[in-house]
Design a protein around this motif. Structure first.
Motif, mmCIF file in Angstrom:
data_model
loop_
_atom_site.group_PDB
_atom_site.id
_atom_site.type_symbol
_atom_site.label_atom_id
_atom_site.label_comp_id
_atom_site.label_asym_id
_atom_site.label_seq_id
_atom_site.Cartn_x
_atom_site.Cartn_y
_atom_site.Cartn_z
ATOM 1 N N VAL A 93 -6.321 52.710 -7.053
ATOM 2 C CA VAL A 93 -6.615 52.851 -8.478
ATOM 3 C C VAL A 93 -5.825 51.776 -9.228
ATOM 4 O O VAL A 93 -4.602 51.644 -9.047
ATOM 5 C CB VAL A 93 -6.223 54.253 -8.995
ATOM 6 N N VAL A 94 -6.512 51.003 -10.038
ATOM 7 C CA VAL A 94 -5.857 49.945 -10.811
ATOM 8 C C VAL A 94 -6.132 50.170 -12.289
ATOM 9 O O VAL A 94 -7.093 50.848 -12.677
ATOM 10 C CB VAL A 94 -6.358 48.548 -10.380
ATOM 11 N N SER A 95 -5.283 49.586 -13.135
ATOM 12 C CA SER A 95 -5.441 49.730 -14.581
ATOM 13 C C SER A 95 -6.687 48.994 -15.054
ATOM 14 O O SER A 95 -7.001 47.889 -14.587
ATOM 15 C CB SER A 95 -4.213 49.168 -15.304
ATOM 16 N N ASP A 96 -7.400 49.624 -15.996
ATOM 17 C CA ASP A 96 -8.535 48.980 -16.641
ATOM 18 C C ASP A 96 -8.696 49.621 -18.011
ATOM 19 O O ASP A 96 -7.797 50.314 -18.500
ATOM 20 C CB ASP A 96 -9.807 49.082 -15.790
ATOM 21 N N SER A 97 -9.847 49.384 -18.647
ATOM 22 C CA SER A 97 -10.050 49.904 -19.994
ATOM 23 C C SER A 97 -10.031 51.424 -20.048
ATOM 24 O O SER A 97 -9.710 52.016 -21.079
ATOM 25 C CB SER A 97 -11.374 49.387 -20.552
ATOM 26 N N ARG A 98 -10.353 52.084 -18.943
ATOM 27 C CA ARG A 98 -10.348 53.553 -18.909
ATOM 28 C C ARG A 98 -9.065 54.101 -18.321
ATOM 29 O O ARG A 98 -8.547 55.131 -18.768
ATOM 30 C CB ARG A 98 -11.551 54.064 -18.100
ATOM 31 N N VAL A 99 -8.529 53.427 -17.291
ATOM 32 C CA VAL A 99 -7.351 53.922 -16.578
ATOM 33 C C VAL A 99 -6.104 53.255 -17.147
ATOM 34 O O VAL A 99 -5.850 52.072 -16.912
ATOM 35 C CB VAL A 99 -7.468 53.646 -15.063
ATOM 36 N N LEU A 100 -5.326 54.015 -17.931
ATOM 37 C CA LEU A 100 -4.094 53.476 -18.498
ATOM 38 C C LEU A 100 -2.911 53.671 -17.549
ATOM 39 O O LEU A 100 -2.005 52.835 -17.493
ATOM 40 C CB LEU A 100 -3.796 54.156 -19.841
ATOM 41 N N PHE A 101 -2.916 54.777 -16.801
ATOM 42 C CA PHE A 101 -1.817 55.087 -15.888
ATOM 43 C C PHE A 101 -2.407 55.380 -14.502
ATOM 44 O O PHE A 101 -2.859 56.499 -14.239
ATOM 45 C CB PHE A 101 -1.025 56.291 -16.393
ATOM 46 N N PRO A 102 -2.464 54.394 -13.611
ATOM 47 C CA PRO A 102 -3.032 54.605 -12.270
ATOM 48 C C PRO A 102 -2.364 55.744 -11.507
ATOM 49 O O PRO A 102 -3.002 56.380 -10.658
ATOM 50 C CB PRO A 102 -2.819 53.254 -11.571
ATOM 51 N N SER A 103 -1.089 56.031 -11.802
ATOM 52 C CA SER A 103 -0.407 57.109 -11.081
ATOM 53 C C SER A 103 -0.964 58.480 -11.438
ATOM 54 O O SER A 103 -0.707 59.462 -10.740
ATOM 55 C CB SER A 103 1.091 57.072 -11.379
ATOM 56 N N HIS A 104 -1.739 58.566 -12.531
ATOM 57 C CA HIS A 104 -2.328 59.845 -12.948
ATOM 58 C C HIS A 104 -3.635 60.144 -12.222
ATOM 59 O O HIS A 104 -4.240 61.187 -12.480
ATOM 60 C CB HIS A 104 -2.594 59.840 -14.462
ATOM 61 N N ILE A 105 -4.092 59.258 -11.365
ATOM 62 C CA ILE A 105 -5.419 59.396 -10.735
ATOM 63 C C ILE A 105 -5.299 59.170 -9.235
ATOM 64 O O ILE A 105 -4.567 58.290 -8.781
ATOM 65 C CB ILE A 105 -6.426 58.385 -11.334
ATOM 66 N N LYS A 106 -6.014 59.970 -8.454
ATOM 67 C CA LYS A 106 -6.190 59.736 -7.013
ATOM 68 C C LYS A 106 -7.690 59.739 -6.719
ATOM 69 O O LYS A 106 -8.442 60.567 -7.241
ATOM 70 C CB LYS A 106 -5.497 60.825 -6.185
ATOM 71 N N ARG A 107 -8.084 58.794 -5.876
ATOM 72 C CA ARG A 107 -9.501 58.672 -5.498
ATOM 73 C C ARG A 107 -9.620 58.710 -3.980
ATOM 74 O O ARG A 107 -8.816 58.078 -3.280
ATOM 75 C CB ARG A 107 -10.090 57.363 -6.026
ATOM 76 N N PHE A 108 -10.620 59.429 -3.488
ATOM 77 C CA PHE A 108 -10.881 59.482 -2.041
ATOM 78 C C PHE A 108 -12.356 59.730 -1.807
ATOM 79 O O PHE A 108 -13.085 60.172 -2.719
ATOM 80 C CB PHE A 108 -10.032 60.566 -1.360
#
Length: 520
Positions: free
Chosen positions: A425-440
């Motif tokens: 997960v990397v920062s972008d216009s929607r993701v301000l804090f990558p640590s708040h998200i997990k993807r699998f």
């Protein structure tokens, strides 16, 4: 020869009293008189009234010394080649008498085939004939091989064989598609190995449940098109809706699957009393050199009309009541709870997600499912979300059985042949804090028992942990899938998970909606 009793009978003589029979040469070798009798061939010496003698021999048609072949499909020719070895006493002067015998019988018993169907499969049984299993089996266009036999649940017990094939098997053909079913057929031929004579044939066709069109309350239509036998050269990937830019969401060499909104792709709308009908068409367009659409000069047109009806006017009654307020509200000091959500992405870009009204979502077997677990409404950069445990169940209840582990102790289930894949997960216009998200992602599967699908849907659940990366005392904040080397990441099969307390301020349990397995 006596064909009725299936026995060769030979009478040799007459001879003078000083002649003796010493041996008989068969196609398999030389046997003495004693050895011939021991094998079940009746050899006898007959004394006549005038002092002379004769000899007789009886050999069954089924004996190993008898040669046989089939000049016709139902006829067997039997051959017995003999040389009688005799001597004249007292000098023991040898001499030989050759005898060739032949008989033909219409005695071939052909194999018998039968077949039935259930809602998903063909069931075929074969009772062997007089040739046993000495034949070639042609399933559809191909000769049955060991690999195909394994795929088609081949079983043989010496007198019978059986096959179980899904109606979507590669060697089956689709004959007809209706609104609620598809007619599928499997052909089976049994051929003589030497002459390719047809010993038996079976053409088994059945209707299997399949909804060609489905209408969803969110205004989405889904439709399935199949390549039927009359359009053998059709490539489903080339099918489109009326708007040729609307191509299949999924296709292979036999099926095309469309999903679209009723206000797109050239869909027309017609009113009937209290209903609206949305209609479109799945078609195959051929383009000439100038880009204009025309029909194929070889194949027939492919056109499949799809339609959905929606109620125009429907009255809903809503009841409510009001109660006078007896005091003014006052703010109290309290504690809040962090909010976590799990969403299913439509593709690996994680830009478009299925909404609540889109469920149930239809997926194909082994099609990737892209999940995102997110900590909501938090701007604290020191918080990190960990997907600690994730699992799938048949039912909406996350504690129900059976279940299958997807993530165990924040890592993929190593006992799964299709392991879970974590995505960065990397920062972008929607993701301000990558640590708040997990993807699998995991591949779509279903639960089976004794090779039978228990139910064509799954639910996915996760235990999420929120930890403080700035606190060294927070041992749970070690990151996603960080363990000492050699530590196991799987739970013993059949062990039920303990449901985590939803009162915890740091732990949350979230679940997906129903994900349905497509039966094509």
């Amino acid at each position: 020869m006596t064909p009725e009793t299936r026995v060769f009978s030979v009478f040799l003589g007459t001879f003078l009293h000083d002649v003796e029979l010493r041996n008989i040469t068969f196609s398999t070798g030389v046997l003495t008189v004693e050895e011939s009798n021991a094998k079940g061939f009746t050899v006898q010496e007959h004394s006549l009234a005038n002092g002379s003698k004769s000899f007789s021999l009886q050999v069954p048609f089924d004996a190993d010394v008898v040669l046989k072949h089939n000049p016709e499909r139902l006829v067997t020719a039997y051959f017995l080649l003999l040389i009688f070895g005799l001597i004249v006493l007292p000098e023991e002067t040898p001499f030989a008498l050759p005898v060739d015998l032949q008989a033909s019988l219409q005695d071939v018993v052909l194999p018998i085939m039968a077949g039935t169907c259930d809602q998903n499969q063909f069931y075929i049984s074969v009772k062997f004939g007089s040739h046993g299993s000495n034949f070639k089996a042609i399933v559809g266009p191909r000769e049955l091989t060991a690999e195909m036999a394994e795929d088609y649940n081949f079983y043989e017990n010496g007198t019978h064989l059986s096959l179980i094939l899904p109606y979507t098997a590669k060697d089956a053909v689709f004959e007809l598609l209706t609104a609620e079913s598809v007619k599928s057929r499997i052909d089976l031929l049994l051929l003589d190995r030497a002459n390719d004579w047809v010993l038996a044939d079976l053409y088994l066709a059945c209707y299997f449940p399949l909804k060609a069109t489905e209408c969803h309350p969110n205004g989405t239509m889904t439709a399935v098109a199949v390549k039927v036998e009359s359009t053998r050269n059709l490539k489903p990937s080339q099918l489109t809706l009326k708007d040729q830019s609307c191509t299949p969401q999924f296709s292979d060499d036999r099926v095309a699957y469309f999903s679209f909104s009723v206000d797109t792709c050239g869909t027309t709308r017609t009113f009937f009393d209290n209903y609206m009908m949305y209609e479109n068409e799945i078609r195959l367009s051929y383009n000439n050199a100038k880009g204009a659409a025309n029909t194929s000069p070889v194949d027939p047109d492919y056109r499949q009309t799809i339609s959905c009806f929606y109620v125009v006017n429907e009255t809903q009654t809503v009841a409510f009541s009001a109660k006078p307020r007896t005091y003014e509200p006052a703010a109290e000091i309290g504690t809040g709870k962090l909010m976590v959500q799990m969403r299913l992405s439509q593709d690996p870009s994680y830009e478009l997600f299925y909404r609540a009204e889109d469920y149930p979502v239809v997926k194909y077997l082994q099609q990737p499912l892209y999940f995102e677990v997110e900590l909501m409404h938090s701007t604290d950069p020191h918080l990190e979300l960990i997907a600690e445990n994730c699992w799938a169940t048949l039912y909406e209840d996350g504690t129900s059985l059976p279940s299958w582990d997807i993530i165990v102790d924040s890592c993929e289930n190593r006992n799964d042949s299709y392991a879970t894949i974590f995505h960065p997960v990397v920062s972008d216009s929607r993701v301000l804090f990558p640590s708040h998200i997990k993807r699998f992602s995991v591949k779509m599967f279903t639960f089976t028992k004794d090779d039978q699908v228990l139910k064509d849907q799954i639910y996915v659940h996760c235990d999420a942990v929120i930890c403080d990366t700035s606190s060294q005392a927070d041992g749970s904040c070690r990151g996603q899938c960080v363990h000492p080397p050699g530590q196991s990441y799987s739970r013993p099969a059949g062990v039920k998970k303990e449901r985590r307390s939803t009162d915890s301020t740091r732990q949350r349990q979230i679940s997906s909606g129903a994900i349905i397995l497509s039966n094509l």
